[in-house]
Design a protein around this motif. Structure first.
Motif, PDB file in Angstrom:
ATOM      1  N   LEU A 399      20.891   9.905  -7.989  1.00 11.46           N
ATOM      2  CA  LEU A 399      20.326   9.495  -9.791  1.00 11.46           C
ATOM      3  C   LEU A 399      19.006   8.555  -9.621  1.00 11.46           C
ATOM      4  O   LEU A 399      18.298   9.117  -8.295  1.00 11.46           O
ATOM      5  N   THR A 400      17.473   8.892  -9.856  1.00 11.79           N
ATOM      6  CA  THR A 400      16.500   8.898  -9.659  1.00 11.79           C
ATOM      7  C   THR A 400      15.946   6.918 -10.271  1.00 11.79           C
ATOM      8  O   THR A 400      16.500   6.690 -11.318  1.00 11.79           O
ATOM      9  N   PHE A 401      15.262   5.883  -9.660  1.00 15.14           N
ATOM     10  CA  PHE A 401      15.220   4.715 -10.150  1.00 15.14           C
ATOM     11  C   PHE A 401      13.523   4.151 -10.650  1.00 15.14           C
ATOM     12  O   PHE A 401      12.981   5.097  -9.068  1.00 15.14           O
ATOM     13  N   MET A 402      13.413   4.059 -11.560  1.00 16.61           N
ATOM     14  CA  MET A 402      11.959   4.162 -11.843  1.00 16.61           C
ATOM     15  C   MET A 402      11.351   2.366 -11.415  1.00 16.61           C
ATOM     16  O   MET A 402      11.778   1.717 -12.807  1.00 16.61           O
ATOM     17  N   SER A 403      10.069   2.474 -11.881  1.00 14.90           N
ATOM     18  CA  SER A 403       9.451   1.416 -12.051  1.00 14.90           C
ATOM     19  C   SER A 403       8.800   0.914 -13.238  1.00 14.90           C
ATOM     20  O   SER A 403       8.168   2.570 -14.025  1.00 14.90           O
ATOM     21  N   LEU A 404       8.378   0.402 -13.881  1.00 11.32           N
ATOM     22  CA  LEU A 404       7.662   0.387 -14.908  1.00 11.32           C
ATOM     23  C   LEU A 404       5.934   0.587 -14.434  1.00 11.32           C
ATOM     24  O   LEU A 404       5.380   0.582 -13.227  1.00 11.32           O
ATOM     25  N   PRO A 405       5.162   0.719 -15.453  1.00 18.36           N
ATOM     26  CA  PRO A 405       3.961   1.114 -15.332  1.00 18.36           C
ATOM     27  C   PRO A 405       3.032   0.653 -14.315  1.00 18.36           C
ATOM     28  O   PRO A 405       3.284  -1.481 -14.393  1.00 18.36           O
ATOM     29  N   LEU A 406       2.488   0.444 -13.454  1.00 14.71           N
ATOM     30  CA  LEU A 406       1.880   0.271 -12.276  1.00 14.71           C
ATOM     31  C   LEU A 406       0.639  -1.086 -13.243  1.00 14.71           C
ATOM     32  O   LEU A 406      -0.705  -0.201 -13.772  1.00 14.71           O
ATOM     33  N   ALA A 407       1.165  -2.173 -12.847  1.00 19.54           N
ATOM     34  CA  ALA A 407      -0.500  -2.766 -13.773  1.00 19.54           C
ATOM     35  C   ALA A 407      -1.968  -2.743 -13.052  1.00 19.54           C
ATOM     36  O   ALA A 407      -2.542  -3.196 -13.621  1.00 19.54           O
ATOM     37  N   HIS A 408      -1.848  -2.348 -11.639  1.00 18.27           N
ATOM     38  CA  HIS A 408      -3.531  -2.311 -10.736  1.00 18.27           C
ATOM     39  C   HIS A 408      -3.191  -1.006 -10.205  1.00 18.27           C
ATOM     40  O   HIS A 408      -1.867  -1.358  -8.921  1.00 18.27           O
ATOM     41  N   ASP A 409      -3.928  -0.660  -9.104  1.00 20.31           N
ATOM     42  CA  ASP A 409      -4.165   0.785  -8.448  1.00 20.31           C
ATOM     43  C   ASP A 409      -2.918  -0.027  -7.038  1.00 20.31           C
ATOM     44  O   ASP A 409      -3.915  -1.039  -6.948  1.00 20.31           O
ATOM     45  N   VAL A 431      22.584  11.285   2.245  1.00 20.58           N
ATOM     46  CA  VAL A 431      22.243  10.779   1.399  1.00 20.58           C
ATOM     47  C   VAL A 431      20.513  11.622   1.913  1.00 20.58           C
ATOM     48  O   VAL A 431      20.004  11.328   2.935  1.00 20.58           O
ATOM     49  N   PHE A 432      19.735  12.606   0.739  1.00 22.61           N
ATOM     50  CA  PHE A 432      18.337  12.317   0.585  1.00 22.61           C
ATOM     51  C   PHE A 432      18.141  11.345  -0.490  1.00 22.61           C
ATOM     52  O   PHE A 432      18.122  10.760  -1.218  1.00 22.61           O
ATOM     53  N   LEU A 433      16.755  11.208   0.012  1.00 21.96           N
ATOM     54  CA  LEU A 433      16.301   9.969  -0.393  1.00 21.96           C
ATOM     55  C   LEU A 433      14.639  10.470  -0.707  1.00 21.96           C
ATOM     56  O   LEU A 433      13.600  10.994  -0.039  1.00 21.96           O
ATOM     57  N   VAL A 434      14.066  10.521  -1.827  1.00 16.52           N
ATOM     58  CA  VAL A 434      12.782  11.340  -2.575  1.00 16.52           C
ATOM     59  C   VAL A 434      11.996   9.736  -3.063  1.00 16.52           C
ATOM     60  O   VAL A 434      12.035   9.572  -3.637  1.00 16.52           O
ATOM     61  N   LEU A 435      11.040   9.616  -2.245  1.00 15.54           N
ATOM     62  CA  LEU A 435       9.965   8.810  -2.829  1.00 15.54           C
ATOM     63  C   LEU A 435       8.917   9.598  -4.088  1.00 15.54           C
ATOM     64  O   LEU A 435       8.586  10.768  -2.808  1.00 15.54           O
ATOM     65  N   ARG A 436       8.660   9.205  -5.075  1.00  6.51           N
ATOM     66  CA  ARG A 436       8.191   9.777  -5.994  1.00  6.51           C
ATOM     67  C   ARG A 436       7.394   9.203  -6.915  1.00  6.51           C
ATOM     68  O   ARG A 436       7.377   7.762  -6.828  1.00  6.51           O
ATOM     69  N   VAL A 437       5.431   9.501  -7.328  1.00  5.81           N
ATOM     70  CA  VAL A 437       4.858   9.254  -8.607  1.00  5.81           C
ATOM     71  C   VAL A 437       5.059   9.779  -9.365  1.00  5.81           C
ATOM     72  O   VAL A 437       5.251  10.701  -9.509  1.00  5.81           O
ATOM     73  N   PHE A 438       4.882   8.907 -10.914  1.00  2.86           N
ATOM     74  CA  PHE A 438       5.068  10.060 -11.987  1.00  2.86           C
ATOM     75  C   PHE A 438       3.691   9.572 -12.570  1.00  2.86           C
ATOM     76  O   PHE A 438       3.055   8.217 -12.409  1.00  2.86           O
ATOM     77  N   THR A 439       2.840  10.480 -13.751  1.00  2.00           N
ATOM     78  CA  THR A 439       1.891   9.547 -14.627  1.00  2.00           C
ATOM     79  C   THR A 439       2.453   8.531 -15.356  1.00  2.00           C
ATOM     80  O   THR A 439       3.821   8.432 -15.612  1.00  2.00           O
ATOM     81  N   SER A 440       1.809   8.433 -16.763  1.00  2.00           N
ATOM     82  CA  SER A 440       2.066   7.338 -17.670  1.00  2.00           C
ATOM     83  C   SER A 440       3.123   7.984 -18.566  1.00  2.00           C
ATOM     84  O   SER A 440       3.496   7.145 -19.358  1.00  2.00           O
ATOM     85  N   ASP A 441       2.397   9.171 -18.471  1.00  2.00           N
ATOM     86  CA  ASP A 441       3.332  10.132 -19.443  1.00  2.00           C
ATOM     87  C   ASP A 441       4.199  10.579 -18.944  1.00  2.00           C
ATOM     88  O   ASP A 441       5.385  11.838 -19.313  1.00  2.00           O
ATOM     89  N   GLY A 511      -0.719   2.077 -14.419  1.00  2.00           N
ATOM     90  CA  GLY A 511      -0.354   3.230 -15.559  1.00  2.00           C
ATOM     91  C   GLY A 511       1.013   4.504 -14.943  1.00  2.00           C
ATOM     92  O   GLY A 511       1.616   4.402 -15.975  1.00  2.00           O
ATOM     93  N   TYR A 512       0.332   4.770 -13.657  1.00  2.00           N
ATOM     94  CA  TYR A 512       1.659   5.235 -13.021  1.00  2.00           C
ATOM     95  C   TYR A 512       2.649   4.220 -11.996  1.00  2.00           C
ATOM     96  O   TYR A 512       2.903   3.540 -12.937  1.00  2.00           O
ATOM     97  N   ARG A 513       4.129   5.294 -12.036  1.00  2.00           N
ATOM     98  CA  ARG A 513       5.235   4.993 -11.254  1.00  2.00           C
ATOM     99  C   ARG A 513       5.552   4.787 -10.833  1.00  2.00           C
ATOM    100  O   ARG A 513       5.376   6.709 -10.057  1.00  2.00           O
ATOM    101  N   ILE A 514       5.650   4.795  -9.351  1.00  2.00           N
ATOM    102  CA  ILE A 514       6.923   4.924  -8.419  1.00  2.00           C
ATOM    103  C   ILE A 514       8.385   4.803  -8.390  1.00  2.00           C
ATOM    104  O   ILE A 514       8.607   3.873  -9.884  1.00  2.00           O
ATOM    105  N   ALA A 515       9.682   6.329  -8.088  1.00  2.00           N
ATOM    106  CA  ALA A 515      10.520   5.938  -8.568  1.00  2.00           C
ATOM    107  C   ALA A 515      10.557   6.498  -6.515  1.00  2.00           C
ATOM    108  O   ALA A 515      10.256   7.116  -5.864  1.00  2.00           O
TER     109      ALA A 515
END
Length: 582
Positions: A399-409, A431-441, A511-515
């Motif tokens: 499963l992947t849990f994703m933040s809202l777009p970040l308001a600032h850097d 358990v394998f955990l992966v910290l990820r970053v996604f663009t606004s799209d 504008g990016y998201r962390i997950a």
């Protein structure tokens, strides 16, 4: 044992080179070393390495994909040198000898030109290293100060030999060198890494002493790289440990692993510890752990990105190493001791920005909880309000849990930790955990890691039966598990898991998201990439060679089935992130 040939010495390319110098061990076995030193008579500080990769094998021949990629991207690596003496993960003597250093390369027992039984990181190999240091410290061309410098293996074994406190050891530069044989190298969170068995086939057996005429020849002097004798396959096998099976046979952190790990309270020598943000699996954790735990009062941390051999050879890395050794081996008053203790190449999505700090983790860190919300698979700073569960295939993509777009850097720099409550339909779960970053799209941002070109921002692992914590060493941001006993699961009964996520650095743009992904198997950037390195067996799909796919360690009847995550609003699941304020 091979016969002891006479010492050969010659002047080449502005250096006095002594080939195959014999170093006699305390059991009578003779190790072989090459010594590169200035032509002029004198006593010089020593930079020494001891390891298995064969001192006579050129970087270009042994690791062509790594070499060609490095010099293509960083031409400075090949500039100012004939590159004839380049070898894998050790210094180029043509860039050190002119500055008044003697460079010593020792083939470890059973490898290259040194005979004997191959048993990596064993007490015997560490004692050999100790004796090589002490030999170098009393040679007529030595000033009595020995420094250790090298990448990966040539960094890892520095922690061990420093634990023996060799009298002539004056300083160490450990470039991406794991320090805990169990946690950093063989068992991530208690889960077996298959890297070492594959590495043994590709990088050790290919240069084992006794290959003789069946092995490579030096491009410089023409001798066989792997000794004068040519042995049969049966003889070669008898002269080496069954390394992969040995690791499999020690699933807990026992005496076998501790023999091959740092003894922190005995490491008192000054050192520079260089870590790689993208080195999850081998080239990250140990360098950070050393800063927290080694007894040395004079210790510095550097952290960078890119492939794990690159900055060791760039002008940036060489200048840093020389400034360190100039002070501790030559006694130069160059301001090294006054410099900040931490130098970070802070990672952005398109660049690195150098910054000096004074401690690790950073004192101004805002430790921020991001909570897992099961209903919409979101990641938020406010906790969930209602109980919930969500399940996934225990050996699947999870499963992947994703933040809202970040308001600032937002800068995330430091170690992380996750708290989960999990139950399984079986007696254990990985358990394998992966910290990820996604663009606004919603395109994932990955990075050139220590080995893999599509490495995620951060990773962590834990076998549920290894969930017990050691309160002596655990921190809120770095849980520490003793890995000394199993606590099987009761099917369907939830347990709390505290999972270490290795240190990282990333400035996430607005504008990016962390997950956070909670998986049942290794991360994959994509199913197939077609990418390989000449020294690795597997295709590079995101984790490099640091995989956890041996069915003997993860039988489906124990680690298959379904896993369930549980949310109790009184203690909800979260990941603790090191947010650095502007």
């Amino acid at each position: 044992m091979s016969n002891v040939e006479p010492l050969r010495s010659e002047v080449r390319d502005g250096m006095r080179i002594d080939w195959d110098v014999p170093i006699v061990m305390d059991d009578g076995l003779v190790l072989r070393a090459d010594v590169f030193r200035p032509e002029a008579p004198g006593r010089y500080p020593v930079v020494l390495t001891c390891g298995p990769y064969a001192k006579g094998l050129s970087f270009q021949e042994g690791y062509p994909s790594a070499w060609n990629g490095m010099v293509l991207e960083f031409p400075e690596v090949g500039a100012g040198s004939t590159n004839k003496y380049q070898s894998w993960e050790v210094v180029d003597p043509e860039k050190w000898v002119p500055d008044g250093y003697a460079c010593v390369r020792v083939d470890s027992r059973g490898c290259g030109r040194s005979p004997g039984f191959v048993d990596h990181f064993s007490a015997r190999e560490t004692q050999d290293f100790f004796l090589a240091i002490e030999w170098a410290g009393v040679q007529p061309w030595s000033n009595g100060k020995v420094g250790l410098n090298g990448i990966s293996y040539y960094g890892m074994n520095q922690w061990q030999v420093a634990s023996l406190q060799p009298p002539h050891l004056a300083a160490m530069c450990i470039w991406e060198g794991a320090s805990d044989w169990y946690r950093d190298a063989t068992h991530h969170g208690g889960i077996l890494s298959t890297m070492w068995a594959n590495w043994y086939d590709m990088q050790v057996k290919t240069v084992q002493h006794g290959l003789g005429e069946r092995g490579p020849r030096s491009k410089v002097h023409g001798d066989t790289v792997c000794g004068p004798d040519t042995l049969s396959d049966a003889q070669l096998q008898a002269n080496r440990s069954q390394f992969g099976d040995d690791i499999l046979g020690h699933p807990l952190d026992d005496a076998w692993h501790r023999e091959r790990s740092a003894v922190w309270e005995r490491i008192r020598v000054p050192f520079l510890s260089a870590a790689n943000w993208g080195g999850q699996g081998l080239h990250t954790r140990g360098n950070f752990e050393a800063i927290a735990r080694a007894a040395s009062s004079e210790k510095w941390l550097e952290a960078h990105g890119l492939a794990h051999w690159t900055h060791f050879y760039t002008d940036y890395g060489v200048q840093l190493q020389k400034r360190f050794f100039d002070h501790y081996l030559k006694g130069e008053a160059n301001g090294w001791r006054e410099r900040p203790k931490v130098q970070l190449q802070v990672r952005h999505v398109d660049r690195f920005v150098e910054r000096q700090e004074h401690e690790w983790p950073l004192a101004r860190t805002r430790w921020t909880r991001y909570y897992l919300h099961f209903g919409d698979h979101s990641l938020r700073t406010e906790p969930p309000a209602a109980p919930a569960t969500v399940d996934y295939e225990a050996l699947g993509d999870g499963l992947t849990f994703m933040s809202l777009p970040l308001a600032h850097d937002t800068e995330i720099t430091g170690p992380s930790a996750a708290r989960l409550r999990l139950s399984s339909s079986t007696a254990d779960a990985d358990v394998f955990l992966v910290l990820r970053v996604f663009t606004s799209d919603l395109r994932e941002i990955t990075f050139q890691g220590a080995l893999d070109p599509h490495t995620p921002v951060g990773q962590g692992w834990l076998r549920a039966s290894h969930r017990k914590l050691d309160p002596r060493f655990s921190q809120p941001y770095r849980p520490y598990h003793p890995h000394d006993a199993l606590e099987p699961l009761e099917p369907g009964q939830p347990v709390d898991l505290d999972v270490e996520v290795l240190p990282t650095s990333i400035v996430v743009p607005a504008g990016y998201r962390i997950a956070l992904s909670v998986r049942g198997k290794d991360y994959e950037w994509q199913a197939s990439t077609g990418l390989k390195l000449s020294n690795l067996k597997n295709e590079l799909k995101g984790c490099g060679p640091f995989l956890h796919n041996d069915p003997r360690d993860r039988p489906a009847e124990i680690y298959g089935g379904r896993n369930t995550l549980h949310c109790d609003p009184a203690d909800p699941p979260f990941i603790l992130l090191p947010v650095i304020p502007d």
